[in-house]
Design an enzyme around this catalytic site. Structure first.
Site, PDB file in Angstrom:
ATOM      1  N   GLU A  83      92.717  38.107  72.699  1.00 30.74           N
ATOM      2  CA  GLU A  83      92.562  39.393  72.795  1.00 30.74           C
ATOM      3  C   GLU A  83      92.553  40.023  71.403  1.00 30.74           C
ATOM      4  O   GLU A  83      93.492  40.206  70.763  1.00 30.74           O
ATOM      5  CB  GLU A  83      93.792  40.025  73.429  1.00 30.74           C
ATOM      6  CG  GLU A  83      94.059  39.585  75.012  1.00 30.74           C
ATOM      7  CD  GLU A  83      95.431  39.661  75.300  1.00 30.74           C
ATOM      8  OE1 GLU A  83      96.087  40.994  75.419  1.00 30.74           O
ATOM      9  OE2 GLU A  83      96.377  38.737  75.443  1.00 30.74           O
ATOM     10  N   HIS A  99     100.671  46.993  77.557  1.00 30.68           N
ATOM     11  CA  HIS A  99      99.337  47.461  78.056  1.00 30.68           C
ATOM     12  C   HIS A  99      98.908  48.819  78.626  1.00 30.68           C
ATOM     13  O   HIS A  99      98.260  48.830  79.583  1.00 30.68           O
ATOM     14  CB  HIS A  99      98.796  46.160  79.198  1.00 30.68           C
ATOM     15  CG  HIS A  99      98.620  44.884  78.432  1.00 30.68           C
ATOM     16  ND1 HIS A  99      98.498  44.472  77.099  1.00 30.68           N
ATOM     17  CD2 HIS A  99      98.751  43.578  78.815  1.00 30.68           C
ATOM     18  CE1 HIS A  99      98.405  43.487  76.678  1.00 30.68           C
ATOM     19  NE2 HIS A  99      98.461  42.686  77.870  1.00 30.68           N
ATOM     20  N   HIS A 122      91.292  41.551  78.685  1.00 35.80           N
ATOM     21  CA  HIS A 122      92.479  40.472  78.848  1.00 35.80           C
ATOM     22  C   HIS A 122      91.693  39.317  79.746  1.00 35.80           C
ATOM     23  O   HIS A 122      92.530  38.876  80.503  1.00 35.80           O
ATOM     24  CB  HIS A 122      93.469  41.255  79.734  1.00 35.80           C
ATOM     25  CG  HIS A 122      94.791  40.555  79.260  1.00 35.80           C
ATOM     26  ND1 HIS A 122      95.048  39.449  80.037  1.00 35.80           N
ATOM     27  CD2 HIS A 122      96.056  41.002  78.655  1.00 35.80           C
ATOM     28  CE1 HIS A 122      96.340  38.891  79.723  1.00 35.80           C
ATOM     29  NE2 HIS A 122      97.139  40.227  78.691  1.00 35.80           N
ATOM     30  N   ARG A 169     102.402  45.277  73.216  1.00 27.38           N
ATOM     31  CA  ARG A 169     103.813  46.126  73.610  1.00 27.38           C
ATOM     32  C   ARG A 169     103.885  46.979  72.293  1.00 27.38           C
ATOM     33  O   ARG A 169     103.652  47.068  71.222  1.00 27.38           O
ATOM     34  CB  ARG A 169     104.878  45.045  73.347  1.00 27.38           C
ATOM     35  CG  ARG A 169     104.754  43.870  74.498  1.00 27.38           C
ATOM     36  CD  ARG A 169     105.684  42.778  74.506  1.00 27.38           C
ATOM     37  NE  ARG A 169     105.410  41.945  75.624  1.00 27.38           N
ATOM     38  CZ  ARG A 169     104.678  40.992  75.954  1.00 27.38           C
ATOM     39  NH1 ARG A 169     103.827  40.726  75.009  1.00 27.38           N
ATOM     40  NH2 ARG A 169     104.930  40.087  76.837  1.00 27.38           N
ATOM     41  N   ASP A 182     102.264  33.220  72.653  1.00 31.37           N
ATOM     42  CA  ASP A 182     102.141  34.744  73.200  1.00 31.37           C
ATOM     43  C   ASP A 182     102.220  35.625  71.800  1.00 31.37           C
ATOM     44  O   ASP A 182     103.162  36.418  71.809  1.00 31.37           O
ATOM     45  CB  ASP A 182     102.989  35.065  74.100  1.00 31.37           C
ATOM     46  CG  ASP A 182     102.391  36.308  74.740  1.00 31.37           C
ATOM     47  OD1 ASP A 182     101.568  36.976  74.348  1.00 31.37           O
ATOM     48  OD2 ASP A 182     103.204  36.702  75.667  1.00 31.37           O
TER      49      ASP A 182
END
Length: 382
Positions: free
Chosen positions: A348, A136, A210, A111, A282
């Protein structure tokens, strides 16, 4: 106890079954030439191909749309194969999907706050696709592009080179960026990703992959019993929009401490404010090693049931661990089964989210005359 790769491969060969579908063993373990087939067509008639690779007991299928890993098959401790990556069986689902299953992410992974940043005194407004933020690469990031793909063999390796040129101003980013992503399967069955990019104007770049992992096999259920280790003593807490606050918080004494192996689900319901905000994990972990000249081991993921183990090495300073919080049971995967919350997880490798707006974070600026290069290696055993 961990079975050797050679023993697993021998067990698969003894099974004498071909891997035409996920969940079955394949006899061949050596490198063969990449195989290309038509996977589908976009609405404008553009052809999308699927490339199949096999080497060292690992099978990888990649589609030219988004550079997406559509299938990744590895054996368990008994030599039985399963597809351990979440994905779809048809092109249309990838086109309308919002989960980024298996995709190559760019121009900027993760982000950017408000979809804005300033570089060399000039402000840029990006495509926003995550509330007020850019995620992304924006609404039409690299995951939506049809890449030029060429297969190759090199010694005992087999692989694909994917090329895409992002024009100046695409999704609001400055500079024409020429990108090459190379997927290689080695004779040991390692999956290596090499990223390279050049630009004609100063820009920001943060490329990643991803893939959602479920080492028990996609569609088999949740990953909360998977054991995860991360070589990171800090993480970047976020605000309500999942944008880093700028703090590098210590993981000690929090659910974010994975310095020793523990089940993903052990602390996921702990009620920590950061877990409540993200509906699970996350977040970006700040790797102890920082930016390195070559890939170093940073993560281990193991499924106790199958024995399948994934080890990740990278030269990047961070890794985003996402525990599949927003999978809601409405998506049907390649197995024909639905995906629910926690049915897959991502690791990631990356620079930190919102780095263009955080001077204290490692820089993601790329300038003309320089080449962006980064490598991540995935190694499998059981």
């Amino acid at each position: 106890m961990e079975t050797s790769r050679r023993t697993i491969i021998a067990a698969a060969a003894a099974a004498g079954v071909t891997a035409a579908t996920a969940g079955t063993a394949h006899a061949g373990t050596g490198a063969g030439k990449p195989v290309k087939e038509l996977f589908g067509r976009l609405a404008d008639g553009t052809k999308v191909h699927r490339w199949s690779l096999a080497n060292g007991g690992t099978r990888l299928k990649v589609i030219s749309y988004g550079g997406i890993v559509q299938s990744l098959e590895i054996p368990d401790r008994h030599g039985r194969y399963a597809n351990v990556s979440l994905g779809y069986g048809d092109l249309a689902s990838y086109v309308v999907g919002t989960t980024f299953f298996g995709a190559t992410i760019g121009r900027y992974g993760n982000r950017i706050a408000g979809g804005r940043f300033t570089l060399d005194g000039k402000s840029y407004q990006l495509s926003v696709n995550d509330g007020v933020n850019s995620l992304h690469g924006g609404a039409k990031g690299f995951n939506t592009k049809v890449w030029d793909v060429e297969g190759f063999t090199s010694g005992s390796d087999v692989g694909l080179r994917l090329h895409y040129t992002s024009i100046d101003g695409e999704m609001g980013y400055p500079g024409t960026l020429r990108v090459t992503v190379t997927y290689t399967l080695t004779r040991h069955g390692d999956w290596r990703i090499d990223y390279a990019a050049t630009t004609d104007r100063a820009t920001v770049v943060n490329l990643t992959n991803h893939t959602y992992y479920n080492l028990a096999g996609e569609g088999s259920g949740g990953i909360y019993d998977h054991e995860l280790t991360l070589a990171a003593g800090r993480f970047t807490p976020t605000d309500a929009g999942l944008i880093p606050t700028g703090e590098l918080a210590k993981v000690a004494g929090t659910p974010f401490d994975f310095r020793r192996a523990k089940p993903v689900g052990r602390d996921i319901r702990a009620g920590h404010p950061q877990l409540v905000t993200a509906k699970g994990f996350d977040h970006n972990w700040v790797l102890d090693k920082g930016v390195t000249a070559r890939p170093e081991h940073i993560a281990t993921l193991r499924d106790p049931g199958s024995g399948r183990t994934l080890r990740i090495a990278t030269d990047q300073p961070g890794v985003q661990f996402y525990s599949g919080n927003f999978l809601d049971g409405t998506l049907v995967g390649t197995s024909g089964r639905t995906y629910r919350q926690g049915d897959g997880m991502c690791l990631e490798t990356q620079h930190f989210p919102d780095s263009p707006n955080r001077p204290a974070f490692p820089s993601t600026v790329l300038r003309p005359g320089s080449t962006y290069r980064t490598t991540t290696v995935h190694s499998f055993s059981a």
